[in-house]
Structure formats: C-alpha cells, structure tokens
Design a protein around this motif. Structure first.
Motif, PDB file in Angstrom:
ATOM      1  N   ASP A 114       0.833  -1.188   0.000  1.00  0.00           N
ATOM      2  CA  ASP A 114       0.000   0.000   0.000  1.00  0.00           C
ATOM      3  C   ASP A 114       0.881   1.256   0.000  1.00  0.00           C
ATOM      4  N   PRO A 115       0.534   2.284  -0.786  1.00  0.00           N
ATOM      5  CA  PRO A 115       1.367   3.496  -0.846  1.00  0.00           C
ATOM      6  C   PRO A 115       1.596   4.171   0.501  1.00  0.00           C
ATOM      7  N   ALA A 116       0.700   3.965   1.459  1.00  0.00           N
ATOM      8  CA  ALA A 116       0.883   4.596   2.767  1.00  0.00           C
ATOM      9  C   ALA A 116       2.170   4.146   3.433  1.00  0.00           C
ATOM     10  N   TRP A 117       2.600   2.912   3.139  1.00  0.00           N
ATOM     11  CA  TRP A 117       3.841   2.428   3.741  1.00  0.00           C
ATOM     12  C   TRP A 117       5.048   3.217   3.237  1.00  0.00           C
ATOM     13  N   VAL A 118       5.014   3.628   1.980  1.00  0.00           N
ATOM     14  CA  VAL A 118       6.141   4.366   1.411  1.00  0.00           C
ATOM     15  C   VAL A 118       6.329   5.681   2.148  1.00  0.00           C
ATOM     16  N   GLU A 119       5.233   6.378   2.412  1.00  0.00           N
ATOM     17  CA  GLU A 119       5.322   7.647   3.141  1.00  0.00           C
ATOM     18  C   GLU A 119       5.876   7.436   4.540  1.00  0.00           C
ATOM     19  N   ARG A 120       5.376   6.433   5.239  1.00  0.00           N
ATOM     20  CA  ARG A 120       5.848   6.179   6.605  1.00  0.00           C
ATOM     21  C   ARG A 120       7.325   5.789   6.629  1.00  0.00           C
TER      22      ARG A 120
ATOM     23  N   TRP B 226      13.666  -3.866  14.005  1.00  0.00           N
ATOM     24  CA  TRP B 226      12.271  -4.243  14.207  1.00  0.00           C
ATOM     25  C   TRP B 226      11.882  -4.409  15.671  1.00  0.00           C
ATOM     26  N   GLN B 227      12.801  -4.808  16.522  1.00  0.00           N
ATOM     27  CA  GLN B 227      12.422  -5.073  17.908  1.00  0.00           C
ATOM     28  C   GLN B 227      12.270  -3.799  18.735  1.00  0.00           C
ATOM     29  N   HIS B 228      12.747  -2.661  18.213  1.00  0.00           N
ATOM     30  CA  HIS B 228      12.603  -1.419  18.980  1.00  0.00           C
ATOM     31  C   HIS B 228      11.972  -0.284  18.188  1.00  0.00           C
ATOM     32  N   ASN B 229      11.712  -0.494  16.887  1.00  0.00           N
ATOM     33  CA  ASN B 229      11.142   0.562  16.066  1.00  0.00           C
ATOM     34  C   ASN B 229       9.716   0.185  15.662  1.00  0.00           C
ATOM     35  N   ALA B 230       8.744   0.978  16.094  1.00  0.00           N
ATOM     36  CA  ALA B 230       7.333   0.641  15.883  1.00  0.00           C
ATOM     37  C   ALA B 230       6.955   0.645  14.406  1.00  0.00           C
ATOM     38  N   THR B 231       7.539   1.548  13.610  1.00  0.00           N
ATOM     39  CA  THR B 231       7.202   1.606  12.190  1.00  0.00           C
ATOM     40  C   THR B 231       7.657   0.347  11.473  1.00  0.00           C
ATOM     41  N   ILE B 232       8.889  -0.071  11.724  1.00  0.00           N
ATOM     42  CA  ILE B 232       9.405  -1.285  11.092  1.00  0.00           C
ATOM     43  C   ILE B 232       8.591  -2.493  11.532  1.00  0.00           C
ATOM     44  N   ARG B 233       8.313  -2.584  12.802  1.00  0.00           N
ATOM     45  CA  ARG B 233       7.546  -3.727  13.299  1.00  0.00           C
ATOM     46  C   ARG B 233       6.147  -3.770  12.676  1.00  0.00           C
ATOM     47  N   ASP B 234       5.508  -2.623  12.583  1.00  0.00           N
ATOM     48  CA  ASP B 234       4.184  -2.564  11.976  1.00  0.00           C
ATOM     49  C   ASP B 234       4.244  -3.010  10.511  1.00  0.00           C
ATOM     50  N   TYR B 235       5.276  -2.561   9.796  1.00  0.00           N
ATOM     51  CA  TYR B 235       5.443  -2.952   8.393  1.00  0.00           C
ATOM     52  C   TYR B 235       5.610  -4.465   8.260  1.00  0.00           C
ATOM     53  N   ILE B 236       6.422  -5.043   9.088  1.00  0.00           N
ATOM     54  CA  ILE B 236       6.669  -6.482   9.022  1.00  0.00           C
ATOM     55  C   ILE B 236       5.384  -7.285   9.186  1.00  0.00           C
ATOM     56  N   PHE B 237       4.581  -6.896  10.164  1.00  0.00           N
ATOM     57  CA  PHE B 237       3.416  -7.700  10.505  1.00  0.00           C
ATOM     58  C   PHE B 237       2.150  -7.327   9.729  1.00  0.00           C
ATOM     59  N   HIS B 238       2.149  -6.153   9.068  1.00  0.00           N
ATOM     60  CA  HIS B 238       0.899  -5.708   8.456  1.00  0.00           C
ATOM     61  C   HIS B 238       1.016  -5.260   7.002  1.00  0.00           C
ATOM     62  N   SER B 239       2.192  -5.318   6.400  1.00  0.00           N
ATOM     63  CA  SER B 239       2.341  -4.863   5.009  1.00  0.00           C
ATOM     64  C   SER B 239       1.919  -5.909   3.995  1.00  0.00           C
ATOM     65  N   GLY B 240       1.846  -7.168   4.407  1.00  0.00           N
ATOM     66  CA  GLY B 240       1.555  -8.252   3.476  1.00  0.00           C
ATOM     67  C   GLY B 240       2.784  -8.900   2.879  1.00  0.00           C
ATOM     68  N   CYS B 241       3.979  -8.427   3.232  1.00  0.00           N
ATOM     69  CA  CYS B 241       5.202  -8.983   2.641  1.00  0.00           C
ATOM     70  C   CYS B 241       5.409 -10.447   3.013  1.00  0.00           C
TER      71      CYS B 241
ATOM     72  N   ASP C 225      15.344  -6.787   9.173  1.00  0.00           N
ATOM     73  CA  ASP C 225      15.110  -5.645   8.295  1.00  0.00           C
ATOM     74  C   ASP C 225      16.442  -4.992   7.958  1.00  0.00           C
ATOM     75  N   HIS C 226      16.482  -4.335   6.806  1.00  0.00           N
ATOM     76  CA  HIS C 226      17.738  -3.746   6.330  1.00  0.00           C
ATOM     77  C   HIS C 226      17.408  -2.498   5.522  1.00  0.00           C
ATOM     78  N   LEU C 227      17.707  -1.347   6.080  1.00  0.00           N
ATOM     79  CA  LEU C 227      17.490  -0.066   5.418  1.00  0.00           C
ATOM     80  C   LEU C 227      18.730   0.280   4.595  1.00  0.00           C
ATOM     81  N   LEU C 228      18.534   0.687   3.335  1.00  0.00           N
ATOM     82  CA  LEU C 228      19.642   0.879   2.399  1.00  0.00           C
ATOM     83  C   LEU C 228      19.465   2.218   1.687  1.00  0.00           C
TER      84      LEU C 228
END
Length: 276
Positions: free
Chosen positions: A26-32, A67-82, A100-103
């Motif tokens: 969902d495009p909302a994830w890109v903004e977050r 992911w274990q300390h960042n709410a945005t990453i954790r939310d993405y993992i469990f709710h993005s559909g990936c 997770d790996h930010l690049l």
C-alpha cells in the motif's frame, strides 16, 4: 491493500531467482518508511554502516535489525503483506521474519553494492530463504536500482563472503572474508558473460529474490535523487539454523532457543508472520 502474486510472478521467482513486483505494498507504507529514513540518517542506531556520516551527497548508509525497537518497522513487518508474498514466492506454507535492512545512497554516491549472494552472510541454510527489496524512491538501474544474475540461484553454488567496499573501518570486518566457498566471479568486468537483469522502480515497487541469487547495484549517479529502499528477509519451511564462521553475528547461538540444524521455531527472535 492486500497484494498477492500472480502465477507468472511465482514462476519467475522459481526459475530466475528474482521477480519484479510492481506496487507490492500500500502506498501509505512508502510515506511512513521515507519518514523513517530521515529519522535514521539523523539518529542512526546500533547496527549502522555509514560511509560518509552527516553528508547529503556521496553517502552510502545502511542500518539493520530495527524491528524489535522501532514501531514503524515492526508494523510494516506484521501488516504490510510482505510475509504472504514471501511464502507464495518460495512455495512455503509459512514465512518467518529474519531481519530488516534499510539501504540508502545519497546523490552522487559512487560506491557500488558489490556482486554477492546473501546466503553466506546469514546463519541459515535452506532453499526457501528470500528478501523483499522495497523501493522507497523512484530509481533507475543507473541510479543504483538492483541487478541480478538470472538463474544463478539454481546451482546452489556457495560464494565466499567479503567486506563491501574494502573499507578498513567497516563494521562487518570481523565476520566477513573468512575461508570457505568459491570467490564471487568478476561479473562487473565480464557483464556479457552473464544473464543480468535489472529493474527501474517506482516507490512501492519491490523485487523479491532468493538468498542464493547473485545480485548487486551500481553507485547512484543522480545529481539530486536519493536512492532508498527497505529489505526484509524471510525464512520458509526448509530453513535451518546454521551459525557458522563468517555469518552475521547479530543473532548468535546465545540469542536463540534452537539448535544448529533445526527449523528456526523461535517466535521471539524469528517470529512467524504468515499465516498470522
């Protein structure tokens, strides 16, 4: 928005070791997630590799295990559909999360991401292990979008890990460059000898690829465009915990409730995300 893979996308992943997934989330994830990029560039965490700290050009920045300390990453993992996408591509009945790996490559970052495969760097063995590389910015191959050697996963050749960019102060210096495995071939110097495929991407597009697939990326030659992406790493049914010399020490035997050679059924460290 819930995305599912088409039969063609699954077939391409299985045959090529990589598949391009337009508008994967969902495009909302890109903004977050782009807001998160700015936060992490200003306030990096523990597992950061920053080639030119504080600069707005010629800066190659990565950070992982948020992911274990960042709410945005954790939310993405469990709710993005990936997780469901990973399970479909791997033809696995489940998908567990690894990390997770930010690049990020800022404009005019000459440093390439060297050709490599992921499996030697990670404390796992198995065929059902993959990554979903989500584009957060519009990026062409010339601006450091990913490239892959199509079909290179099929032989299951194990290539020796190496330190990226040969930096003496690289934080991974301690755990790469060990003996074992074949040297990665000179793909960049002999591009005509390999079946190379790359994908220009828009924000929200993704590529999903096997941990056995050879891949890399050029430097970002744009004068004004950032290249940013978030990779998530996924474990399927046949993944086995296999800590070994040269693998990422971030999660070690001391951190898990699973023995070497066993399926990583440790929900605290490798949570099962799909099925929920």
């Amino acid at each position: 928005m819930t995305r599912t893979l088409s039969g063609i996308e699954i077939e391409r992943y299985q045959s090529d070791g990589v598949a391009y997934l337009p508008q994967a989330v969902d495009p909302a994830w890109v903004e977050r997630l782009n807001a998160l990029v700015d936060e992490q560039l200003s306030h990096p965490g523990q597992w950061v590799n920053d080639g030119n700290p504080g600069q707005t050009r010629d800066r190659m920045f990565t950070e992982r295990y948020m992911w274990q300390h960042n709410a945005t990453i954790r939310d993405y993992i469990f709710h993005s559909g990936c997780a469901a996408l990973a399970a479909q591509a791997m033809q696995s009945s489940s998908a567990r999360f690894y990390f997770d790996h930010l690049l990020v490559k800022e404009p005019e970052t000459a440093a390439p991401t060297p050709w490599h495969q992921d499996i030697p760097y990670w404390p796992f063995r198995g065929n059902q292990i993959c990554s979903i590389w989500l584009a957060l910015t519009e990026t062409t191959v010339e601006e450091s979008a990913m490239e892959f050697v199509r079909g290179s996963h099929a032989a299951r050749t194990y290539y020796r890990p190496q330190v990226f960019n040969a930096r003496k102060d690289h934080p991974n210096q301690q755990w790469t460059g060990v003996d074992g495995g074949e040297p990665v071939p000179d793909i960049e110097g002999n591009r005509g000898d390999f079946d190379i495929v790359g994908f220009d991407v828009k924000p929200g597009d993704a590529v999903i690829f096997s941990a056995w697939t050879l891949h890399g990326a050029r430097g970002n030659n744009s004068a004004n465009k950032r290249r940013a992406a978030l990779s998530t790493r996924w474990l399927g049914d046949d993944a086995r915990w296999w800590p070994h010399p040269g693998s990422d020490p971030t999660v070690s035997q001391d951190d898990v409730n699973v023995q070497p050679g066993a399926y990583p059924a440790d929900d605290r460290v490798f949570p099962r995300v799909w099925p929920p």
